[in-house]
Design an enzyme around this catalytic site. Structure first.
Site, PDB file in Angstrom:
ATOM      1  N   GLU A  14       3.193  -6.411   7.838  1.00  0.00           N
ATOM      2  CA  GLU A  14       2.576  -5.334   8.618  1.00  0.00           C
ATOM      3  C   GLU A  14       3.029  -5.268  10.075  1.00  0.00           C
ATOM      4  O   GLU A  14       3.213  -4.186  10.636  1.00  0.00           O
ATOM      5  CB  GLU A  14       1.046  -5.438   8.570  1.00  0.00           C
ATOM      6  CG  GLU A  14       0.419  -4.934   7.273  1.00  0.00           C
ATOM      7  CD  GLU A  14       0.476  -5.921   6.123  1.00  0.00           C
ATOM      8  OE1 GLU A  14       1.146  -6.973   6.258  1.00  0.00           O
ATOM      9  OE2 GLU A  14      -0.133  -5.634   5.075  1.00  0.00           O
ATOM     10  N   GLU A  58      -2.568  -8.507  -0.615  1.00  0.00           N
ATOM     11  CA  GLU A  58      -4.013  -8.491  -0.322  1.00  0.00           C
ATOM     12  C   GLU A  58      -4.824  -8.283  -1.598  1.00  0.00           C
ATOM     13  O   GLU A  58      -5.887  -8.874  -1.778  1.00  0.00           O
ATOM     14  CB  GLU A  58      -4.329  -7.392   0.696  1.00  0.00           C
ATOM     15  CG  GLU A  58      -3.758  -7.680   2.077  1.00  0.00           C
ATOM     16  CD  GLU A  58      -4.028  -6.546   3.050  1.00  0.00           C
ATOM     17  OE1 GLU A  58      -3.317  -5.524   2.954  1.00  0.00           O
ATOM     18  OE2 GLU A  58      -4.947  -6.659   3.877  1.00  0.00           O
ATOM     19  N   ALA A 106       0.865  -1.179   0.000  1.00  0.00           N
ATOM     20  CA  ALA A 106       0.000   0.000   0.000  1.00  0.00           C
ATOM     21  C   ALA A 106       0.902   1.229   0.000  1.00  0.00           C
ATOM     22  O   ALA A 106       2.111   1.117   0.158  1.00  0.00           O
ATOM     23  CB  ALA A 106      -0.880  -0.019   1.235  1.00  0.00           C
ATOM     24  N   GLY A 119      -0.356  -4.714   1.084  1.00  0.00           N
ATOM     25  CA  GLY A 119      -1.516  -4.405   0.248  1.00  0.00           C
ATOM     26  C   GLY A 119      -1.429  -5.044  -1.132  1.00  0.00           C
ATOM     27  O   GLY A 119      -2.453  -5.384  -1.729  1.00  0.00           O
TER      28      GLY A 119
END
Ligand code: NAD
Length: 703
Positions: free
Chosen positions: A126, A106, A64, A103
């Site tokens: 994370e 994901e 992300a 991300g």
């Protein structure tokens, strides 16, 4: 704008969507908008029977956009986009390569099928930032690989390779050949077999992977592996929701927990260090340019540091010549390098081929002629000014124009060393840490005449060597050791006052330091510290109890691990620390001779006495401009001295406890012990009076 970062084409009924957001395809707002737009367009096209989602450049989405962390929460935005992907009515295949993290991974879990290029690395890092996946990862991953493996993946923080991902079950195929062709073939096969979308959200977590015993074991593991942290427990809570809650509700639970995690001090601290590490290379006045080519290196001194530094170069693929004055020293150096590579091979860190290649890059010499071609020369001989000056004069006479002339000195004045050459602009300190081939920190020390070009070249070199450089100005101890002076001084003083080495070290380790400082002295060699103090006696304050614990142990022949005894006792071939009544007796005897009163210490006092001087000195270093930024100091301590990242480094920690607490603590101990060591730094007093934080100060003094 969104069209630039996401594009698509249709070939033979398969739409290929390509993300192009260099350098590492982070999922920025533009990428999200582009994906959404592409889905809308493809959805309206007849004749598209499947979609391949991939990227261009060095890697599939690496994560992300971490820059968005400080802004408003984005989980809902990700959730909506990923829901659209997952609900897309035609089969959607993610084609993964490179380093697919957070991300980025994901995103792929919301696709219906996943193919990965051999050698890709996939992971959910994370927790290393004190947060949890917030884009569906905690709900989708356990539906694919079970609760236990999801949490193992999260706890480790390290990516797994494509083969392991296939084995775990979150990748369906590993491609050895060109990925795009393999992905298209896979998509065609899905269509031909009449398979439709295979939605992760429709699956259930295998309950066999989430028994109460498994959850209990994972909680115990989290307690051991992550003392003082909440994020691992938040991860357990979020992943468990995948088992007990319907998918959409689970996503909302994940969002709440993710937002709660982001607000914790540990997350802010780790994100602070993450950004600080990326900022250290920014030097005011230094324009970005092509890095200077480093084709060859030369090292003078084949001892502990010289050998490790040579390995750092060889590990980065740079040919390096190691010079020493004696054949014996060269022989020892060669042997210890060969032994270290052999042990790396044995532990599976390198392959046999890598060992051979690296050894072949290291040559040795006794004649300075062999260093003529080097683009960088690093001196790592004994810590003696006259010797270093002679060597620099010698280097000056042979080194090619523009070569970096570096010293690894820990305590000597680099200005004086530079003055032994006719090119002080090229002289700089490169302070490696031991073991030099392992430790990521590199203090880059600028002397008065060091040119910006030389500093820039040193920063580029650090990158090549995969080190984290931090720029410092010349002063005694630079950043790290200068701050350690007061920290270690108080630890030593407290064992004279009656605390045991174990008590002091435990207080520091309970706080999160990788190792208590007295155990560090035992490991590094008590004689090393004593010799440094003896040869720098003129630089130290008039305090008869100053660094006396080291001296007393040294006088009794206790040199630390290498002699089997120091602050602790060690059994042969074993580094386990054992309490030693003999060490205590020596310390008590020396305290009596010095007239140091005996008393008991609480854990809080032990911590404050060590950490307050450490942070206070950091504020002096900042004000004097020895370090460019508070974040640089935090990087030095988290990457070189074992300060816990989840506390953000000493400067971040000073703000966490409050500068007033630090200032009042210094005053409290000043009253108890006198002003010699306990004067609050002027910057500290000023910031407290103005009611400001170090973060405020850093914003105003952004380098
Ligand atoms: P060391 O004693 O292990 O090695 C020094 C080497 O220099 C020896 O091999 C010696 O033969 C060689 N040498 C001596 N005189 C020479 C000459 N005239 N020409 C060529 N070679 C010569 O020492 P070390 O621990 O590797 O430290 C080297 C330097 O690195 C010192 O300046 C030290 O302060 C600094 N340093 C050490 C550490 C550490 O943890 N050991 C950490 C950072 C910096």
């Amino acid at each position: 704008m969104s069209q630039d970062v996401v594009s698509f084409s249709v070939e033979d009924g398969i739409a290929v969507v390509t993300i192009c957001n260099p350098p590492v395809n982070v999922i920025s707002a533009a990428v999200r908008a582009g994906l959404s737009e592409a889905l809308t367009k493809i959805g309206s096209l007849d004749g598209v029977r499947a979609v391949v989602l991939t990227a261009e450049g060095s890697t599939f989405c690496s994560g992300a956009d971490i820059g968005e962390f400080s802004g408003p929460p984005r989980e809902a935005e990700y959730r909506d986009l990923f829901r659209r992907l997952e609900q897309f009515p035609r089969p959607l295949l993610a084609a993964l390569y490179g380093t697919v993290l957070g991300g980025g991974l994901e995103l792929s879990l919301a696709c219906h099928y996943r193919i990965a290029a051999a050698g890709s690395r996939l992971g959910l890092p994370e927790l290393t930032l004190g947060i949890i996946p917030g884009a569906g990862g905690t709900q989708r991953m356990p539906r694919l690989i079970g609760l236990e493996q999801t949490l193992e993946l999260l706890f480790s923080g390290r990516p797994v390779d494509a083969a392991r991902a296939l084995e775990l079950g979150f990748v369906d195929q590993v491609s050895e050949g060109p990925l795009r062709e393999a992905a298209l073939a896979y998509a065609r096969a899905v269509v031909a077999a009449g398979k439709g979308p295979r939605r992760t959200c429709d699956r259930a977590v295998d309950p066999a992977t989430a028994t109460p015993q498994i959850i209990e074991r994972l909680k115990e593991k989290a307690k051991r592996q992550f003392p003082h942290r909440v994020a691992p427990f938040s991860a357990i809570e979020a992943v468990s929701a995948a088992l007990t809650e319907p998918f959409e509700q689970g996503l909302r639970t994940e969002e709440q927990i993710a937002n709660r995690s982001k607000a914790t001090v540990e997350a802010k601290a780790q994100i602070h260090v993450f950004f600080a590490e990326r900022e250290t290379r920014k030097i005011p006045g230094l324009a970005p340019g092509a890095p200077r080519a480093i084709r060859r290196a030369g090292i003078v001194g084949a001892g502990t540091m010289g050998g490790g530094i040579a390995m750092s170069f060889a590990n980065a693929g740079v040919p390096v010549t190691l010079l020493d004055a004696s054949e014996d020293a060269l022989e020892r150096g060669r042997k210890s390098i060969a032994d270290l590579y052999a042990s790396m091979l044995k532990r599976g860190r390198i392959s046999e081929r890598q060992r051979d290649e690296r050894l072949a890059l290291i040559s040795d010499a006794r004649d300075y002629e062999a260093l003529r071609d080097a683009d960088v020369l690093v001196e790592a001989v004994f810590e003696q000014m006259q010797l270093k000056r002679e060597i620099f004069a010698r280097l000056d006479s042979i080194a090619k124009a523009g070569a970096i002339l570096a010293t690894n000195t820990s305590t000597l004045d680099i200005n004086e060393i530079a003055a032994a050459t006719g090119r002080p602009q090229d002289v700089i300190g490169l302070h490696f840490f031991s073991p030099a081939h392992v430790m990521p920190l590199l203090e880059v020390v600028r002397a008065e005449a060091t040119s910006l070009q030389t500093i820039g070249a040193a920063m580029d070199l650090a990158k090549r060597l995969r080190k984290t450089p931090v720029l410092a100005k010349v002063c005694y101890g630079f950043i790290g050791n200068r701050m350690m002076e007061g920290y270690a001084r108080e630890a030593q003083r407290m064992v004279l006052e009656g605390a045991t080495p174990r008590q002091v070290d435990s207080a520091l380790e309970n706080f999160g330091m990788a190792m208590g400082i007295l155990a560090v002295f035992d490991m590094a060699g008590i004689d090393v510290g004593v010799n440094v103090h003896k040869s720098n006696a003129d630089k130290y304050p008039p305090d008869p109890t100053y660094y006396q614990a080291d001296l007393a142990l040294h006088a009794a022949g206790r040199l630390g691990q290498k002699s089997g005894m120091g602050y602790y006792k060690y059994l042969p071939g074993d580094r386990t620390r054992h309490d030693d009544p003999e060490a205590l007796a020596i310390l008590r005897g020396h305290a009596a001779a010095l007239g140091v009163p005996q008393r008991r210490h609480g854990e809080e006092e032990m911590l404050e006495r060590c950490l307050f001087p450490l942070m206070n000195e950091g504020l002096r270093i900042l004000e004097e401009g020895v370090a460019l930024r508070a974040g640089d100091i935090d990087v030095v301590w988290t990457s070189g001295y074992g300060f816990p990242r989840y506390r953000g480094g000493p400067m971040f920690y000073a703000d966490t406890i409050g500068l007033k607490t630090l200032r009042d603590g210094m005053l409290k101990y000043r009253q108890q012990f006198g002003p010699l060591h306990w004067e609050p730094a002027p910057l500290l007093s000023r910031l407290v009076e103005e009611g400001r934080t170090l973060a405020d100060w850093s914003r105003e003094h952004r380098a």
